[in-house]
Scaffold this active site. Structure first.
Site, PDB file in Angstrom:
ATOM      1  CG  HIS A 243     -12.162   5.793 -31.972  1.00  0.00           C
ATOM      2  ND1 HIS A 243     -11.884   4.733 -31.159  1.00  0.00           N
ATOM      3  CD2 HIS A 243     -12.539   6.815 -31.148  1.00  0.00           C
ATOM      4  CE1 HIS A 243     -12.079   5.102 -29.889  1.00  0.00           C
ATOM      5  NE2 HIS A 243     -12.469   6.356 -29.854  1.00  0.00           N
TER       6      HIS A 243
ATOM      7  CD  GLU B 291     -14.344  11.236 -32.370  1.00  0.00           C
ATOM      8  OE1 GLU B 291     -13.286  10.635 -32.600  1.00  0.00           O
ATOM      9  OE2 GLU B 291     -14.593  11.789 -31.274  1.00  0.00           O
TER      10      GLU B 291
ATOM     11  CG  ASP C 103     -12.351  10.783 -23.774  1.00  0.00           C
ATOM     12  OD1 ASP C 103     -11.396  10.086 -23.412  1.00  0.00           O
ATOM     13  OD2 ASP C 103     -12.725  10.871 -24.964  1.00  0.00           O
TER      14      ASP C 103
END
Ligand code: HPA
Ligand code: ZN
Length: 337
Positions: free
Chosen positions: A189, A192, A271
């Site tokens: 990641h 973000e 998610d």
């Protein structure tokens, strides 16, 4: 029939629906600090990544046994398959479980039981990506990699997730070097909530092949040029970006601009139990909010298979891409496409 697609950015713990959370809590003799699923759902109002992570870690305490993990993964695979997912690369967070006394072997055994059944039961091929929590130490990540050694035949790649700001990728240089030496693929990641420099670091220091999110690359035109030139896939998660306030509304999401710039974009759910939809719902939402035509959606689906870790099954990749190319949008079920 929904558009065939791969999902490349999906935290299995983030598929824990309120109903299953309460069922597992009851089964394991635990009490959640919410009266019912309605009250729990009302807690899903996030200000940023951290406010989401607080609830995400709290709720996953109901996952205790091998059966719990198998049930969680099978429920995700069933939902994903119904929305056209034919291949899923699934993140899991070992440290979030071992810290609670749940052994890594229990987590892996439960997840792989569901994954092993998935081709026949759901028509979905899978890969597992083990993520390190970047707000914990590099030593803890290295211990996790060591503990995973007996399970490496089941793990395709390593990733890096959890609270990004203040936790630059370079902290995990040695862990990623060790992972590469063990034959694992690498993703992380980056961008973000963190700055574009974290994306550069993930590429240059960690040697990642894909960037998870990567949204903030847009602040650095040289970086965009590089990502385009090197065909680095970005696993974007537009509904997550709205819920965690990286963008104001879905209509403001830069996905079309990113595709126009030549970036290799994929669309994913992150998610889904928390952010309002699975990947088919996400395709549907971006199509509506961003006015994406069929060829744009086809490009996103094609990209998902191009970016997948299917190097050991190029035949399947080619077959799935051919299905995308032949897909007739007139047959689409708009509720789940
Ligand atoms: N970002 C970072 N870490 C995470 C996320 C996310 O969206 N979901 C689960 N862990
Ligand atoms: Zn994520």
């Amino acid at each position: 029939m929904p558009l065939p697609k791969a999902e490349l950015h999906l935290h299995i713990e983030g598929t824990l629906e309120p109903g299953l959370a309460f069922a597992l809590a009851a089964r394991n003799g635990l009490t959640l600090p919410y009266a019912d699923t309605g009250e729990l759902r009302r807690a899903y109002l996030f200000q940023d990544l951290q406010s989401f992570l607080d609830l995400y870690y709290e709720l996953m305490a109901v996952l205790r046994t091998e059966d719990d993990f198998a049930e969680l993964a099978d429920a995700y695979l069933a939902r994903a398959a119904a929305q056209g997912v034919r291949h899923a690369e699934i993140f899991f967070d070992p440290q979030a479980h071992t810290a609670r006394g749940v052994p890594l072997a229990t987590v892996v055994a439960g997840l792989t039981r569901a994954l092993d059944a998935a081709p026949e039961r759901h028509g979905v091929s899978t890969r597992l990506i083990m993520c390190f929590l970047r707000d914990l130490s590099a030593e803890s990540a290295m211990e996790t990699l060591e503990a995973a050694r007996p399970h490496l035949d089941r793990i395709t790649a390593v990733g890096l997730d959890s609270a990004e700001a203040g936790h630059p990728p370079a902290k995990f240089k040695e862990v990623y070097e060790a992972a590469a030496a063990l034959g694992l693929r690498r993703v992380a990641h980056a961008g973000e909530e963190g700055p574009p420099s974290y994306i550069r670091e993930a590429l240059d220091v960690l040697g990642v092949e894909r960037i998870d999110h990567g949204l903030r690359c847009l602040e650095d035109t040289e970086l965009v040029d590089r990502l385009v030139r090197e065909r680095t896939p970005l696993t974007l998660c537009p509904l997550s970006n709205v819920r965690l306030r990286a963008v104001d509304t879905l209509a403001d999401h830069p996905l079309p601009r990113m595709m126009d710039a030549g970036l290799l974009c994929t669309v994913n759910s992150d998610d889904p139990a928390y952010f309002g939809g699975y990947v088919g719902d996400t395709f549907h939402a971006v199509r509506e909010a961003l006015d994406l035509g069929p060829e744009r959606l086809r490009e996103l689906a094609r990209n998902s298979f191009l970016a997948a870790f299917l190097d050991d099954d190029e035949e399947r990749r080619a077959r799935l891409i051919a299905e995308v190319d032949a897909y007739d949008f007139a047959t689409e079920d708009t509720a789940t496409g």
